[in-house]
Write a protein that holds these residues in place. Sequence first.
Motif, PDB file in Angstrom:
ATOM      1  N   SER A   9       0.848  -1.194   0.000  1.00  0.00           N
ATOM      2  CA  SER A   9       0.000   0.000   0.000  1.00  0.00           C
ATOM      3  C   SER A   9       0.883   1.243   0.000  1.00  0.00           C
ATOM      4  CB  SER A   9      -0.919   0.006   1.226  1.00  0.00           C
ATOM      5  OG  SER A   9      -0.166   0.147   2.410  1.00  0.00           O
ATOM      6  N   ASP A  12       0.018   7.462   3.580  1.00  0.00           N
ATOM      7  CA  ASP A  12      -0.468   8.831   3.442  1.00  0.00           C
ATOM      8  C   ASP A  12       0.713   9.774   3.676  1.00  0.00           C
ATOM      9  OD1 ASP A  12      -3.317  10.433   3.634  1.00  0.00           O
ATOM     10  OD2 ASP A  12      -1.654  11.454   4.638  1.00  0.00           O
ATOM     11  N   SER A  14       0.944  12.672   4.736  1.00  0.00           N
ATOM     12  CA  SER A  14       0.940  13.543   5.913  1.00  0.00           C
ATOM     13  C   SER A  14       1.514  12.849   7.158  1.00  0.00           C
ATOM     14  CB  SER A  14      -0.488  14.021   6.203  1.00  0.00           C
ATOM     15  OG  SER A  14      -1.273  12.934   6.612  1.00  0.00           O
ATOM     16  N   LYS A  64     -10.145  -3.951   9.001  1.00  0.00           N
ATOM     17  CA  LYS A  64      -9.812  -2.685   9.694  1.00  0.00           C
ATOM     18  C   LYS A  64      -8.674  -1.965   8.983  1.00  0.00           C
ATOM     19  CE  LYS A  64     -10.564  -3.924  14.504  1.00  0.00           C
ATOM     20  NZ  LYS A  64      -9.818  -4.184  15.749  1.00  0.00           N
ATOM     21  N   SER A  66      -7.758  -2.158   5.942  1.00  0.00           N
ATOM     22  CA  SER A  66      -8.184  -1.626   4.623  1.00  0.00           C
ATOM     23  C   SER A  66      -8.876  -0.275   4.756  1.00  0.00           C
ATOM     24  CB  SER A  66      -9.166  -2.559   3.936  1.00  0.00           C
ATOM     25  OG  SER A  66      -8.765  -3.853   4.011  1.00  0.00           O
ATOM     26  N   GLN A  67      -9.512  -0.072   5.912  1.00  0.00           N
ATOM     27  CA  GLN A  67     -10.248   1.185   6.087  1.00  0.00           C
ATOM     28  C   GLN A  67      -9.434   2.275   6.772  1.00  0.00           C
ATOM     29  OE1 GLN A  67     -14.098   0.370   7.890  1.00  0.00           O
ATOM     30  NE2 GLN A  67     -14.020  -1.651   6.936  1.00  0.00           N
ATOM     31  N   ASP A  68      -8.174   1.969   7.053  1.00  0.00           N
ATOM     32  CA  ASP A  68      -7.336   2.913   7.798  1.00  0.00           C
ATOM     33  C   ASP A  68      -6.867   4.040   6.867  1.00  0.00           C
ATOM     34  OD1 ASP A  68      -5.101   4.074   9.250  1.00  0.00           O
ATOM     35  OD2 ASP A  68      -5.180   2.302  10.524  1.00  0.00           O
ATOM     36  N   SER A  69      -7.110   5.291   7.266  1.00  0.00           N
ATOM     37  CA  SER A  69      -6.801   6.422   6.377  1.00  0.00           C
ATOM     38  C   SER A  69      -5.304   6.742   6.328  1.00  0.00           C
ATOM     39  CB  SER A  69      -7.577   7.654   6.824  1.00  0.00           C
ATOM     40  OG  SER A  69      -7.176   7.985   8.135  1.00  0.00           O
ATOM     41  N   ARG A  70      -4.495   6.004   7.082  1.00  0.00           N
ATOM     42  CA  ARG A  70      -3.052   6.263   7.046  1.00  0.00           C
ATOM     43  C   ARG A  70      -2.376   5.689   5.796  1.00  0.00           C
ATOM     44  NH1 ARG A  70      -2.030   4.589  13.218  1.00  0.00           N
ATOM     45  NH2 ARG A  70      -3.769   3.216  12.670  1.00  0.00           N
ATOM     46  N   HIS A  71      -3.157   4.944   5.014  1.00  0.00           N
ATOM     47  CA  HIS A  71      -2.599   4.430   3.749  1.00  0.00           C
ATOM     48  C   HIS A  71      -3.728   4.230   2.738  1.00  0.00           C
ATOM     49  CE1 HIS A  71      -3.025  -0.146   4.867  1.00  0.00           C
ATOM     50  NE2 HIS A  71      -4.054   0.564   5.249  1.00  0.00           N
ATOM     51  N   TYR A  72      -3.342   4.029   1.468  1.00  0.00           N
ATOM     52  CA  TYR A  72      -4.324   3.838   0.391  1.00  0.00           C
ATOM     53  C   TYR A  72      -3.676   2.993  -0.713  1.00  0.00           C
ATOM     54  CZ  TYR A  72      -1.689   7.744  -1.593  1.00  0.00           C
ATOM     55  OH  TYR A  72      -0.676   8.546  -2.045  1.00  0.00           O
ATOM     56  N   ASN A  73      -4.396   2.801  -1.822  1.00  0.00           N
ATOM     57  CA  ASN A  73      -3.883   1.936  -2.930  1.00  0.00           C
ATOM     58  C   ASN A  73      -3.509   0.552  -2.400  1.00  0.00           C
ATOM     59  OD1 ASN A  73      -3.962   3.829  -4.960  1.00  0.00           O
ATOM     60  ND2 ASN A  73      -1.778   4.350  -4.845  1.00  0.00           N
TER      61      ASN A  73
END
Length: 135
Positions: A9, A12, A14, A64, A66-73
Amino acid sequence: MWQTISYVSTADSSLTNEDMEELFEFVKVKNNELKITGILMHSEGNFFQVLEGKKALIIDLFDKISQDSRHYNIIKIFDRAIVNPCFSKYHSNFKVLGESNSHDELQNFLNEEKSYNPDNYKSISYMANKFMKLS
Ligand SMILES: Cc1cc2nc3c(=O)[nH]c(=O)nc-3n(C[C@H](O)[C@H](O)[C@H](O)COP(=O)(O)O)c2cc1C
């Protein structure tokens, strides 16, 4: 029933170094408590993780994560049932490799894999080396 899931993944942008340290610490403590084994690596803004443990736990956890905003893709590499967890025999603790400790620790980790668990070594070493840009 045991399950293993692996993914890559993008972190993020930030996230600060402190955020990353906090995440690594949380993951180590939580996974050791839940007897989840595997590895989490972070390199150049990407994560690579292998999780193994009781099927229900792994499925819930991945949901959980997958839904964590600390990463994507988030791209799954594998998601399959296993007869026995591979890592738990010799890696008693969940392993986390960040930028600062990466190369030597990864080599040690892979050497252990090679001697104790050659089948697992083949699939993980390719991915891990590319990921950490060692080859
Ligand atoms: C890249 C990444 C990997 C993660 N890996 C794990 C993990 O292996 N175990 C874990 O418990 N939480 C992990 N988390 C955190 C979970 O997404 C989530 O925040 C946490 O499980 C929530 O726990 P709670 O239900 O106790 O609040 C990870 C988060 C990220 C961004």
